[in-house]
Design a protein around this motif. Structure first.
Motif, mmCIF file in Angstrom:
data_model
loop_
_atom_site.group_PDB
_atom_site.id
_atom_site.type_symbol
_atom_site.label_atom_id
_atom_site.label_comp_id
_atom_site.label_asym_id
_atom_site.label_seq_id
_atom_site.Cartn_x
_atom_site.Cartn_y
_atom_site.Cartn_z
ATOM 1 N N ILE A 14 -2.846 28.816 -8.334
ATOM 2 C CA ILE A 14 -1.776 29.752 -7.988
ATOM 3 C C ILE A 14 -1.634 29.783 -6.472
ATOM 4 C CG2 ILE A 14 -2.081 31.177 -10.039
ATOM 5 C CD1 ILE A 14 -3.777 33.025 -8.394
ATOM 6 N N SER A 15 -0.751 30.601 -5.948
ATOM 7 C CA SER A 15 -0.565 30.663 -4.504
ATOM 8 C C SER A 15 -1.343 31.827 -3.898
ATOM 9 C CB SER A 15 0.913 30.832 -4.179
ATOM 10 O OG SER A 15 1.316 32.151 -4.479
ATOM 11 N N PRO A 16 -1.700 31.679 -2.641
ATOM 12 C CA PRO A 16 -2.363 32.786 -1.946
ATOM 13 C C PRO A 16 -1.525 34.064 -2.004
ATOM 14 C CG PRO A 16 -2.509 30.796 -0.641
ATOM 15 C CD PRO A 16 -1.616 30.478 -1.795
ATOM 16 N N ARG A 17 -0.234 33.877 -1.918
ATOM 17 C CA ARG A 17 0.665 35.030 -1.981
ATOM 18 C C ARG A 17 0.473 35.790 -3.281
ATOM 19 N NH1 ARG A 17 2.738 39.148 -2.000
ATOM 20 N NH2 ARG A 17 4.896 39.732 -1.580
ATOM 21 N N THR A 18 0.288 35.074 -4.355
ATOM 22 C CA THR A 18 0.095 35.697 -5.657
ATOM 23 C C THR A 18 -1.175 36.556 -5.650
ATOM 24 O OG1 THR A 18 1.200 33.884 -6.772
ATOM 25 C CG2 THR A 18 -0.243 35.245 -8.110
ATOM 26 N N LEU A 19 -2.213 36.031 -5.028
ATOM 27 C CA LEU A 19 -3.463 36.803 -4.965
ATOM 28 C C LEU A 19 -3.275 38.076 -4.156
ATOM 29 C CD1 LEU A 19 -6.129 34.000 -4.548
ATOM 30 C CD2 LEU A 19 -5.802 35.544 -6.491
ATOM 31 N N ARG A 20 -2.550 37.966 -3.071
ATOM 32 C CA ARG A 20 -2.277 39.157 -2.261
ATOM 33 C C ARG A 20 -1.456 40.156 -3.062
ATOM 34 N NH1 ARG A 20 -0.383 35.665 1.870
ATOM 35 N NH2 ARG A 20 -2.282 34.597 2.512
ATOM 36 N N HIS A 21 -0.547 39.602 -3.827
ATOM 37 C CA HIS A 21 0.273 40.467 -4.682
ATOM 38 C C HIS A 21 -0.602 41.197 -5.696
ATOM 39 C CE1 HIS A 21 3.742 41.978 -6.740
ATOM 40 N NE2 HIS A 21 3.440 41.336 -7.855
ATOM 41 N N TYR A 22 -1.492 40.471 -6.313
ATOM 42 C CA TYR A 22 -2.372 41.062 -7.319
ATOM 43 C C TYR A 22 -3.282 42.108 -6.683
ATOM 44 C CZ TYR A 22 -0.891 37.463 -10.608
ATOM 45 O OH TYR A 22 -0.151 36.654 -11.445
ATOM 46 N N ASP A 23 -3.641 41.874 -5.444
ATOM 47 C CA ASP A 23 -4.426 42.872 -4.728
ATOM 48 C C ASP A 23 -3.584 44.129 -4.521
ATOM 49 O OD1 ASP A 23 -6.147 44.302 -3.171
ATOM 50 O OD2 ASP A 23 -6.153 42.925 -1.470
ATOM 51 N N ALA A 24 -2.357 43.908 -4.090
ATOM 52 C CA ALA A 24 -1.463 45.038 -3.784
ATOM 53 C C ALA A 24 -1.197 45.914 -5.005
ATOM 54 C CB ALA A 24 -0.151 44.505 -3.212
ATOM 55 N N ILE A 25 -1.054 45.282 -6.159
ATOM 56 C CA ILE A 25 -0.756 46.061 -7.366
ATOM 57 C C ILE A 25 -2.026 46.419 -8.137
ATOM 58 C CG2 ILE A 25 1.534 45.015 -7.602
ATOM 59 C CD1 ILE A 25 0.403 43.349 -9.914
ATOM 60 N N GLU A 26 -3.160 46.236 -7.473
ATOM 61 C CA GLU A 26 -4.425 46.665 -8.063
ATOM 62 C C GLU A 26 -4.779 45.911 -9.335
ATOM 63 O OE1 GLU A 26 -5.512 50.711 -7.118
ATOM 64 O OE2 GLU A 26 -5.332 49.322 -5.418
ATOM 65 N N LEU A 27 -4.355 44.698 -9.421
ATOM 66 C CA LEU A 27 -4.659 43.924 -10.614
ATOM 67 C C LEU A 27 -5.958 43.151 -10.410
ATOM 68 C CD1 LEU A 27 -3.901 42.891 -13.393
ATOM 69 C CD2 LEU A 27 -2.452 41.172 -12.314
ATOM 70 N N LEU A 28 -6.118 42.623 -9.218
ATOM 71 C CA LEU A 28 -7.348 41.895 -8.882
ATOM 72 C C LEU A 28 -7.676 42.122 -7.411
ATOM 73 C CD1 LEU A 28 -9.538 39.813 -9.731
ATOM 74 C CD2 LEU A 28 -8.034 38.059 -8.757
ATOM 75 N N LYS A 29 -8.704 42.914 -7.182
ATOM 76 C CA LYS A 29 -9.095 43.191 -5.799
ATOM 77 C C LYS A 29 -10.272 42.306 -5.423
ATOM 78 C CE LYS A 29 -7.416 47.084 -4.541
ATOM 79 N NZ LYS A 29 -6.711 47.378 -3.606
#
Lengths: 254, 254
Positions: A14-29
């Motif tokens: 996946i993209s780094p952006r996706t990980l940051r997104h998941y962090d932002a929405i509390e899905l994967l910190k």
DNA sequence: CGTAAACGTTGACGTTGCGTGAAAGTCAAT
DNA sequence: ATTGACTTTCACGCAACGTCAACGTTTACG
């Protein structure tokens, strides 16, 4: 082993952006942050991400995935079953859509005869209302089994005579309705004639007619803006008037 | 006859907001404005709106609709045909999705045997990569007919012995790869053994094996992040190493 | 004729899942 | 010391409107 966003993104595809997104929405910190504020993930996060991506592949929304993973007691199977229902609904809608697109292509392409083209105009006029009747589950629930079969196949197989009659009936409904509307009385003879004509007009495209279904559709004519279009275009309030007339008509004939 | 937003919305069965939106995106502008700035629509606009809604029902995007209507010379049929292709693609994806959801439900529900559940784990690991191979038309175009059949049905019908062998081969690939990676030489005996094992592993789920397809997949292993996941999780760079080994292997065996 | 109801107007944010810069700091290698 | 390749936090963009908010206009009624 610790991973930065880039590493983990690469591993998971996946993209780094996706990980940051998941962090932002509390899905994967991330497990923790470095001194410089870098996100750092451990093997537990890798596992969690795999699960997330598994559900994502199945088409579940991120918020649902979050719910599933937040609490192990959460009913994941129920979520999947609900999701399945949504997918099945989508598939049905897609099938109707494709059929309609096919018909439209055939009609505008001229692969059909002139009379077919003419019928197509009638089809177009019904398309919006029909689609809505098929797609709106809330409408279905509300009015039960108001069976509005995909009408085009019916229209398509009409003989020219039948089609002429069908069109004539439709016009007759309007004409009667116009006259009756003047009187303002939905119980008047003219209004009842309009309701009767409307019922007969419906029978052309409905597989089976029933007063209850007729009454259900009458409600739709007013409740749902889509259905008001045709009659209110003539004169505002005419849809409601027709409904009243049908209400009375169906109660009497029952 | 002139209509305000409310009137026209009512007639067409849409919301006033939608009309304002269509105004904003230049899809349907009012005939003119009243002194107070009210949007006023004439019969020409009613007609145009009907056309817009017709296309909208068929699922076309507003921007495409705008293109179609802006220029009468615009090929509306081609737009419909393109649209049809999109819908068909969607339908295919939906079918795969539903099948996968069904399998997932069955597996987590326990309606399958223990060994089936075990197989399911293998299935999950392949799901992401498989889906991508099926969904990514650009990948297909790029690598032609790399036939990656939905592998689960194959896995499902494996005998326990076959499944054990399949799993063993997968592990063997990894082990050989680990050893070979130390040497750093993709042409080394160990690396070639890994490539060979990988080819045999593939044959379990592929309907037909060919060196060209094998090489195509090897490219995918590096080009597409999805495919890198499995091997790079072991050690970064291993996917690329495997690709190199396969490149050499397939050239030799051809 | 004053007023309230029912309309109209223009912003502007929310929705879904990130892609795509922008501006600026960090880290490893040359 | 300088690159180059990373990292960070905003913040806009996409599709098609729904949904307030804040405020002006028209119409019907007592």
């Amino acid at each position: 082993m610790e991973y930065t966003v880039h590493d983990l993104a690469r591993i998971a595809g996946i993209s780094p952006r996706t990980l940051r997104h998941y962090d932002a929405i509390e899905l994967l910190k991330p497990a923790h942050h470095s001194a410089a504020g870098y996100r750092l993930y451990g093997s537990a996060e890798v596992d969690r991400l795999q699960h997330i991506l598994f559900y994502r592949e199945l088409g579940l929304s991120l918020s649902v995935i979050r719910d599933i993973m937040r609490d192990p007691a959460f009913d994941g199977v129920k979520a999947l079953r609900d999701h399945r229902e949504n997918l099945l609904t989508k598939r049905r809608q897609l099938a109707v859509l494709i059929a309609n697109v096919d018909r439209s292509i055939a009609a505008t392409e001229g692969r059909v005869t002139m009379s077919e083209t003419e019928k197509f105009e009638g089809f177009k006029r019904q398309l919006i209302a029909d689609n809505e009747a098929q797609y709106g589950p809330e409408i279905r629930e509300k009015y039960g089994d108001v069976v509005v079969e995909s009408s085009y196949s019916q229209v398509q197989h009409m003989t020219p005579d039948d089609y002429a009659e069908w069109t004539r009936l439709g016009e007759a409904v309007k004409a009667a309705l116009r006259d009756a509307f003047q009187t303002g009385d939905a119980a008047s003879a003219k209004a009842q004639e309009a309701a009767d004509l409307h019922g007969r007009w419906l029978s052309f495209t409905w597989t089976q007619y029933s007063p209850a279904a007729h009454r259900g559709l009458a409600e739709l004519y007013v409740d749902d803006e889509r259905f008001r279009a045709y009659y209110d275009a003539e004169q505002l309030g005419m849809a409601a008037f027709l409904r009243d007339a049908i209400q009375i008509y169906t109660t009497r004939t029952e």
